[in-house]
Design an enzyme around this catalytic site. Structure first.
Site, PDB file in Angstrom:
ATOM      1  N   GLU A  72       0.845  -1.205   0.000  1.00 56.76           N
ATOM      2  CA  GLU A  72       0.000   0.000   0.000  1.00 56.76           C
ATOM      3  C   GLU A  72       0.876   1.250   0.000  1.00 56.76           C
ATOM      4  O   GLU A  72       2.007   1.235   0.492  1.00 56.76           O
ATOM      5  CB  GLU A  72      -0.873   0.011   1.262  1.00 56.76           C
ATOM      6  CG  GLU A  72      -2.301  -0.481   1.039  1.00 56.76           C
ATOM      7  CD  GLU A  72      -3.170   0.526   0.282  1.00 56.76           C
ATOM      8  OE1 GLU A  72      -2.638   1.392  -0.456  1.00 56.76           O
ATOM      9  OE2 GLU A  72      -4.391   0.448   0.436  1.00 56.76           O
ATOM     10  N   ASP A  73       0.337   2.319  -0.516  1.00 57.31           N
ATOM     11  CA  ASP A  73       1.024   3.610  -0.414  1.00 57.31           C
ATOM     12  C   ASP A  73       0.792   4.202   0.977  1.00 57.31           C
ATOM     13  O   ASP A  73       1.718   4.633   1.648  1.00 57.31           O
ATOM     14  CB  ASP A  73       0.549   4.585  -1.508  1.00 57.31           C
ATOM     15  CG  ASP A  73      -0.976   4.734  -1.563  1.00 57.31           C
ATOM     16  OD1 ASP A  73      -1.711   3.966  -0.885  1.00 57.31           O
ATOM     17  OD2 ASP A  73      -1.446   5.622  -2.295  1.00 57.31           O
TER      18      ASP A  73
ATOM     19  N   ASP B 167      -4.871   5.068   5.808  1.00 58.62           N
ATOM     20  CA  ASP B 167      -5.444   6.270   6.413  1.00 58.62           C
ATOM     21  C   ASP B 167      -6.557   5.836   7.383  1.00 58.62           C
ATOM     22  O   ASP B 167      -6.284   5.467   8.514  1.00 58.62           O
ATOM     23  CB  ASP B 167      -5.940   7.160   5.270  1.00 58.62           C
ATOM     24  CG  ASP B 167      -6.492   8.497   5.720  1.00 58.62           C
ATOM     25  OD1 ASP B 167      -6.059   9.018   6.750  1.00 58.62           O
ATOM     26  OD2 ASP B 167      -7.379   9.040   5.020  1.00 58.62           O
TER      27      ASP B 167
ATOM     28  N   PHE C 282      -2.595  15.590   4.392  1.00 52.75           N
ATOM     29  CA  PHE C 282      -2.851  14.981   3.096  1.00 52.75           C
ATOM     30  C   PHE C 282      -1.560  15.046   2.307  1.00 52.75           C
ATOM     31  O   PHE C 282      -0.981  16.114   2.124  1.00 52.75           O
ATOM     32  CB  PHE C 282      -3.990  15.669   2.336  1.00 52.75           C
ATOM     33  CG  PHE C 282      -4.481  14.804   1.207  1.00 52.75           C
ATOM     34  CD1 PHE C 282      -5.416  13.795   1.446  1.00 52.75           C
ATOM     35  CD2 PHE C 282      -3.964  14.947  -0.071  1.00 52.75           C
ATOM     36  CE1 PHE C 282      -5.826  12.953   0.418  1.00 52.75           C
ATOM     37  CE2 PHE C 282      -4.379  14.107  -1.102  1.00 52.75           C
ATOM     38  CZ  PHE C 282      -5.314  13.113  -0.859  1.00 52.75           C
TER      39      PHE C 282
ATOM     40  N   ARG D  15       1.417  12.675  -8.870  1.00 54.55           N
ATOM     41  CA  ARG D  15       1.987  11.332  -8.684  1.00 54.55           C
ATOM     42  C   ARG D  15       3.448  11.272  -9.101  1.00 54.55           C
ATOM     43  O   ARG D  15       4.205  10.433  -8.614  1.00 54.55           O
ATOM     44  CB  ARG D  15       1.197  10.294  -9.504  1.00 54.55           C
ATOM     45  CG  ARG D  15      -0.221  10.058  -9.036  1.00 54.55           C
ATOM     46  CD  ARG D  15      -0.777   8.789  -9.701  1.00 54.55           C
ATOM     47  NE  ARG D  15      -2.221   8.699  -9.624  1.00 54.55           N
ATOM     48  CZ  ARG D  15      -2.893   8.180  -8.588  1.00 54.55           C
ATOM     49  NH1 ARG D  15      -2.247   7.741  -7.543  1.00 54.55           N
ATOM     50  NH2 ARG D  15      -4.209   8.120  -8.617  1.00 54.55           N
TER      51      ARG D  15
HETATM   52  P1  IMP Z   1      -8.155   4.594   3.619  1.00 58.87           P
HETATM   53  O1  IMP Z   1      -9.184   3.664   3.067  1.00 58.87           O
HETATM   54  O2  IMP Z   1      -8.775   5.794   4.262  1.00 58.87           O
HETATM   55  O3  IMP Z   1      -7.180   3.895   4.552  1.00 58.87           O
HETATM   56  O4  IMP Z   1      -7.307   5.173   2.424  1.00 58.87           O
HETATM   57  C1  IMP Z   1      -7.316   4.486   1.233  1.00 58.87           C
HETATM   58  C2  IMP Z   1      -6.462   5.068   0.155  1.00 58.87           C
HETATM   59  O5  IMP Z   1      -6.721   6.450   0.005  1.00 58.87           O
HETATM   60  C3  IMP Z   1      -4.965   4.976   0.369  1.00 58.87           C
HETATM   61  O6  IMP Z   1      -4.436   3.711   0.032  1.00 58.87           O
HETATM   62  C4  IMP Z   1      -4.499   6.037  -0.587  1.00 58.87           C
HETATM   63  O7  IMP Z   1      -4.413   5.538  -1.896  1.00 58.87           O
HETATM   64  C5  IMP Z   1      -5.576   7.084  -0.453  1.00 58.87           C
HETATM   65  N1  IMP Z   1      -5.133   8.093   0.517  1.00 58.87           N
HETATM   66  C6  IMP Z   1      -5.343   8.138   1.852  1.00 58.87           C
HETATM   67  N2  IMP Z   1      -4.743   9.200   2.403  1.00 58.87           N
HETATM   68  C7  IMP Z   1      -4.115   9.832   1.390  1.00 58.87           C
HETATM   69  C8  IMP Z   1      -3.281  10.987   1.319  1.00 58.87           C
HETATM   70  O8  IMP Z   1      -2.957  11.670   2.315  1.00 58.87           O
HETATM   71  N3  IMP Z   1      -2.835  11.298   0.077  1.00 58.87           N
HETATM   72  C9  IMP Z   1      -3.115  10.594  -1.038  1.00 58.87           C
HETATM   73  N4  IMP Z   1      -3.868   9.506  -1.017  1.00 58.87           N
HETATM   74  C10 IMP Z   1      -4.370   9.121   0.193  1.00 58.87           C
HETATM   75 MG    MG Z   2      -3.601   3.149  -1.798  1.00 60.22          MG
END
Ligand code: IMP
Ligand code: MG
Length: 186
Positions: free
Chosen positions: A109-110, A113, A162, A175
């Site tokens: 994963e990147d 969150d 963010f 990106r």
């Molecule tokens: P989550 O489901 O809230 O854990 O986040 C899912 C996805 O949203 C991550 O895998 C990212 O691809 C994207 N994401 C969450 N936070 C950020 C951020 O700060 N910047 C860019 N993408 C984000």
């Molecule tokens: Mg992601």
């Protein structure tokens, strides 16, 4: 102006990007992460399962830093629209090409969150009879968790910012940036 400031220039001119981790810091952290991860997978031909699109650069660098035989596949999930807040709704846009029964799967994963995306993915993988499933995330935002998910290996822990760059986007922009930057309100 060097090549990197040129890349950041349009956004920096509007005062929106702040470098959190430079390309060199990311490279060094990825090398250490690979050293931590490698012992779990030597001789196991693991499947690196990248979560598109945000992880594509990290996965490419991590795969080379691991420097062991491995395979790569991708899933694409959507939980975000073009805003900076999760919709809380996750769906598959693209699933893996090959069965993962018996495979040692490393989800790449990147950023984790709220954990909503990862909880959905791990729930789906649970029925696929993988030999093992672990998670590596370049970034971890533990302060934002809604779903308690386990991140086995994390590169950097960040506050409730963010972030963009090094594969990560805001509305598909940024990106390509080599550094990880905080995107700040103007
Ligand atoms: P989550 O489901 O809230 O854990 O986040 C899912 C996805 O949203 C991550 O895998 C990212 O691809 C994207 N994401 C969450 N936070 C950020 C951020 O700060 N910047 C860019 N993408 C984000
Ligand atoms: Mg992601």
């Amino acid at each position: 102006m060097d090549e990197r400031s040129e890349l950041h220039a349009p956004a920096r001119a509007r005062g929106r990007l702040r470098v959190l981790y430079t390309a060199e810091e990311i490279r060094a952290r990825t090398a250490r992460l690979a050293d931590e991860i490698r012992p779990y997978y030597e001789g196991k031909n693991p499947l690196l399962l990248g979560v598109l699109k945000g992880s594509f650069i990290f996965l490419a660098d991590l795969a080379r830093a691991l420097a062991i035989p491995l395979e790569v596949d991708f899933v694409q999930l959507a939980s975000y629209g073009d805003g900076t807040e999760s919709s809380g709704f996750v769906r598959f846009i693209h699933d893996v090409e090959r069965p993962m029964a018996g495979r040692h799967v490393l989800v790449v994963e990147d950023i984790v969150d709220t954990g909503t995306t990862l909880a959905f993915l791990l729930g789906t993988l649970a029925s696929r009879q993988a030999a093992s499933v672990r998670v590596v995330s370049l970034l971890d935002k533990p302060g934002r968790r809604v779903n308690q998910v386990q991140v086995d290996f994390a590169g950097f822990t960040v506050e409730n910012l963010f972030v963009v760059g090094y594969g990560m986007d805001h509305a598909e922009a940024y990106r390509h940036l080599p550094d990880i930057c905080a995107l700040e309100e103007v």
